[in-house]
Design an enzyme around this catalytic site. Structure first.
Site, mmCIF file in Angstrom:
data_model
loop_
_atom_site.group_PDB
_atom_site.id
_atom_site.type_symbol
_atom_site.label_atom_id
_atom_site.label_comp_id
_atom_site.label_asym_id
_atom_site.label_seq_id
_atom_site.Cartn_x
_atom_site.Cartn_y
_atom_site.Cartn_z
ATOM 1 N N ASP A 11 1.920 -29.286 -37.382
ATOM 2 C CA ASP A 11 1.401 -27.907 -37.528
ATOM 3 C C ASP A 11 0.923 -27.371 -36.167
ATOM 4 O O ASP A 11 -0.240 -27.021 -36.022
ATOM 5 C CB ASP A 11 0.246 -27.888 -38.550
ATOM 6 C CG ASP A 11 -0.960 -28.715 -38.087
ATOM 7 O OD1 ASP A 11 -0.765 -29.683 -37.317
ATOM 8 O OD2 ASP A 11 -2.093 -28.381 -38.483
ATOM 9 N N ASP A 16 -0.490 -31.282 -31.460
ATOM 10 C CA ASP A 16 0.835 -31.486 -32.073
ATOM 11 C C ASP A 16 1.929 -31.274 -31.032
ATOM 12 O O ASP A 16 2.935 -32.000 -31.013
ATOM 13 C CB ASP A 16 1.069 -30.478 -33.202
ATOM 14 C CG ASP A 16 0.045 -30.547 -34.306
ATOM 15 O OD1 ASP A 16 0.308 -31.185 -35.331
ATOM 16 O OD2 ASP A 16 -1.045 -29.963 -34.141
ATOM 17 N N ASN A 40 -3.023 -25.704 -38.586
ATOM 18 C CA ASN A 40 -3.846 -25.091 -37.534
ATOM 19 C C ASN A 40 -3.772 -23.565 -37.584
ATOM 20 O O ASN A 40 -4.715 -22.879 -37.207
ATOM 21 C CB ASN A 40 -3.415 -25.596 -36.161
ATOM 22 C CG ASN A 40 -3.874 -27.027 -35.937
ATOM 23 O OD1 ASN A 40 -4.991 -27.371 -36.292
ATOM 24 N ND2 ASN A 40 -3.013 -27.843 -35.362
ATOM 25 N N THR A 125 1.198 -35.125 -38.536
ATOM 26 C CA THR A 125 0.080 -34.751 -37.660
ATOM 27 C C THR A 125 -0.549 -33.439 -38.129
ATOM 28 O O THR A 125 -1.226 -32.763 -37.360
ATOM 29 C CB THR A 125 0.541 -34.633 -36.185
ATOM 30 O OG1 THR A 125 1.533 -33.606 -36.088
ATOM 31 C CG2 THR A 125 1.093 -35.940 -35.664
ATOM 32 N N PHE A 166 -9.977 -32.333 -40.528
ATOM 33 C CA PHE A 166 -9.178 -31.128 -40.813
ATOM 34 C C PHE A 166 -7.916 -31.386 -41.650
ATOM 35 O O PHE A 166 -7.703 -30.724 -42.673
ATOM 36 C CB PHE A 166 -8.787 -30.433 -39.492
ATOM 37 C CG PHE A 166 -7.936 -29.220 -39.706
ATOM 38 C CD1 PHE A 166 -8.501 -27.996 -39.994
ATOM 39 C CD2 PHE A 166 -6.552 -29.313 -39.653
ATOM 40 C CE1 PHE A 166 -7.711 -26.873 -40.242
ATOM 41 C CE2 PHE A 166 -5.752 -28.204 -39.883
ATOM 42 C CZ PHE A 166 -6.332 -26.979 -40.175
ATOM 43 N N ASN A 167 -7.046 -32.292 -41.203
ATOM 44 C CA ASN A 167 -5.746 -32.442 -41.879
ATOM 45 C C ASN A 167 -5.896 -32.868 -43.333
ATOM 46 O O ASN A 167 -5.089 -32.487 -44.193
ATOM 47 C CB ASN A 167 -4.864 -33.469 -41.149
ATOM 48 C CG ASN A 167 -4.370 -32.947 -39.822
ATOM 49 O OD1 ASN A 167 -4.299 -31.735 -39.606
ATOM 50 N ND2 ASN A 167 -4.048 -33.860 -38.911
ATOM 51 N N HIS A 240 -5.873 -35.778 -30.451
ATOM 52 C CA HIS A 240 -5.653 -36.496 -31.725
ATOM 53 C C HIS A 240 -4.183 -36.913 -31.981
ATOM 54 O O HIS A 240 -3.875 -38.096 -32.128
ATOM 55 C CB HIS A 240 -6.054 -35.593 -32.897
ATOM 56 C CG HIS A 240 -7.406 -34.980 -32.819
ATOM 57 N ND1 HIS A 240 -8.557 -35.686 -33.054
ATOM 58 C CD2 HIS A 240 -7.793 -33.699 -32.580
ATOM 59 C CE1 HIS A 240 -9.598 -34.864 -32.962
ATOM 60 N NE2 HIS A 240 -9.162 -33.666 -32.669
ATOM 61 N N ASP A 241 -3.326 -35.917 -32.122
ATOM 62 C CA ASP A 241 -2.005 -36.174 -32.722
ATOM 63 C C ASP A 241 -1.096 -37.130 -31.937
ATOM 64 O O ASP A 241 -0.388 -37.950 -32.553
ATOM 65 C CB ASP A 241 -1.282 -34.848 -32.969
ATOM 66 C CG ASP A 241 -1.999 -34.006 -34.020
ATOM 67 O OD1 ASP A 241 -2.765 -34.573 -34.815
ATOM 68 O OD2 ASP A 241 -1.787 -32.781 -34.044
HETATM 69 C C1 BDR Z 1 -6.331 -32.548 -36.489
HETATM 70 O O1 BDR Z 1 -6.583 -31.199 -36.859
HETATM 71 C C2 BDR Z 1 -5.819 -30.323 -36.082
HETATM 72 O O2 BDR Z 1 -6.605 -29.257 -35.648
HETATM 73 C C3 BDR Z 1 -5.240 -31.116 -34.956
HETATM 74 O O3 BDR Z 1 -3.956 -30.646 -34.622
HETATM 75 C C4 BDR Z 1 -5.185 -32.521 -35.499
HETATM 76 O O4 BDR Z 1 -3.977 -32.758 -36.186
HETATM 77 C C5 BDR Z 1 -7.603 -33.160 -35.983
HETATM 78 O O5 BDR Z 1 -8.589 -33.121 -36.949
HETATM 79 CA CA CA Z 2 -2.101 -31.264 -35.993
#
Ligand code: BDR
Ligand code: CA
Length: 311
Positions: A11, A16, A40, A125, A166-167, A240-241
């Protein structure tokens, strides 16, 4: 060794975009396709962002448009406070001349897995809507999934609520479907991704490489670091991703622990929490390998190697 076949479901999203960059040009990975989901930002934006990244990096990878809303919940969660109004604020892209494939991402995931020898790894991701929908629409794909490597969740504090990442929060029902699928899952959560902060010294180091990927990296991280500072107070945003891809390239980058993980899809306060039973309190069979530590220096070396591949 044969390259590892993967579908990357994402996303974009600043991190990402770096995951795409890392996966697309490494001979150890065969990036079969990129599937896009809302996360996102809204789906129309995450799709354009994916195409822009592929065009900028001159990647010949098919891109599929997926789900624009969570499986069940009406509420859509997006993250403009981190990724901006476009979902990928920062870099300036030329006019887009690339189109997505006509097939829906969920059908692409199903067809690709069914036609495979069981050797395709699915990397997510973003919110897990596309993968979960594919699992529900065609359960025959389950034995065909070699492995799932996902960025999501946390056993410590969340980033959207004290409980949730978040994800997973964005589509907790989808995460529940994936975590109850019976397939091998490696969960790369905030617990490790918060250790790879893209500090100014890292941005400077990567920028010295003078490739298109280095330019993209710097333009993305300059914006990302600004919002991460505003929202969380860090001098560098957690990347993160790309940890998912780094792990596939070199599994020793992560230390994982096998445990039972359950998604909270019931409570109000802790909705979207990944309850990782790392002490085996429930005595339930493990369903996940949860990342508990990361080799930070090794991770940045992998990122730099990825950037240099675009020379
Ligand atoms: C995740 O949330 C998104 O904002 C980032 O791309 C990542 O996948 C981190 O919590
Ligand atoms: Ca992401």
């Amino acid at each position: 060794m044969e390259p590892r076949k993967i579908i990357l479901d994402c996303d974009p999203g600043h991190d990402d975009a770096i995951a795409i960059m890392l996966a697309a040009k490494n001979p150890a990975i065969d990036l079969l396709g990129i599937t896009v989901v809302a996360g996102n930002q809204t789906l129309d934006k995450t799709l354009v962002n994916t195409l822009n990244v592929c065009q900028f990096l001159d990647l010949d990878v098919p891109v599929y448009k997926g789900c624009g809303q969570p499986m069940i919940r009406d509420k859509q969660v997006i993250a403009p406070e981190i990724h901006g109004e476009s979902g990928l604020d920062g870099p300036q892209f030329e006019a887009l001349s690339r189109d997505p494939e006509s097939q829906h991402a969920v059908n692409y995931i199903i067809d690709t897995l069914l036609a495979s020898d069981g050797d395709v790894t699915v990397v997510t991701t973003g919110p897990m809507t596309n993968l979960a929908m594919a699992m529900r629409l065609c359960p025959d794909i389950l034995p065909k999934i070699h492995e799932i490597v996902l960025m999501g969740g946390c056993y410590q504090l969340g980033n959207m609520t004290p409980a949730a990442e978040f994800n997973v929060l964005a589509d907790a029902d989808a995460a529940h479907v994936v975590f109850t699928s019976g397939r091998s899952i490696t969960m790369v959560g905030l617990d490790v991704t918060r250790k790879v902060l893209c500090l100014p010294s890292i941005v400077e180091r990567m920028g010295k490489n003078q490739t298109r990927a280095a330019k993209l990296f710097v333009d993305l991280m300059m914006f990302f670091n600004k919002t991460q500072k505003q929202v969380f107070g860090w001098d560098g945003g957690p990347l993160h991703d790309p940890v998912t891809i780094a792990y596939l390239l070199d599994p020793t980058v992560l230390t994982t622990k096998s445990c039972f993980t359950q998604i909270d899809i019931r409570s109000e306060q802790s909705y979207g929490r990944t309850n990782c039973d790392l002490f085996n309190i429930f005595k339930r069979p493990p369903n996940s390998f949860v990342a508990v530590d990361i080799d930070v220096a090794k991770f940045w070396d992998i990122i730099e190697m990825g950037i240099r591949a675009y020379a």
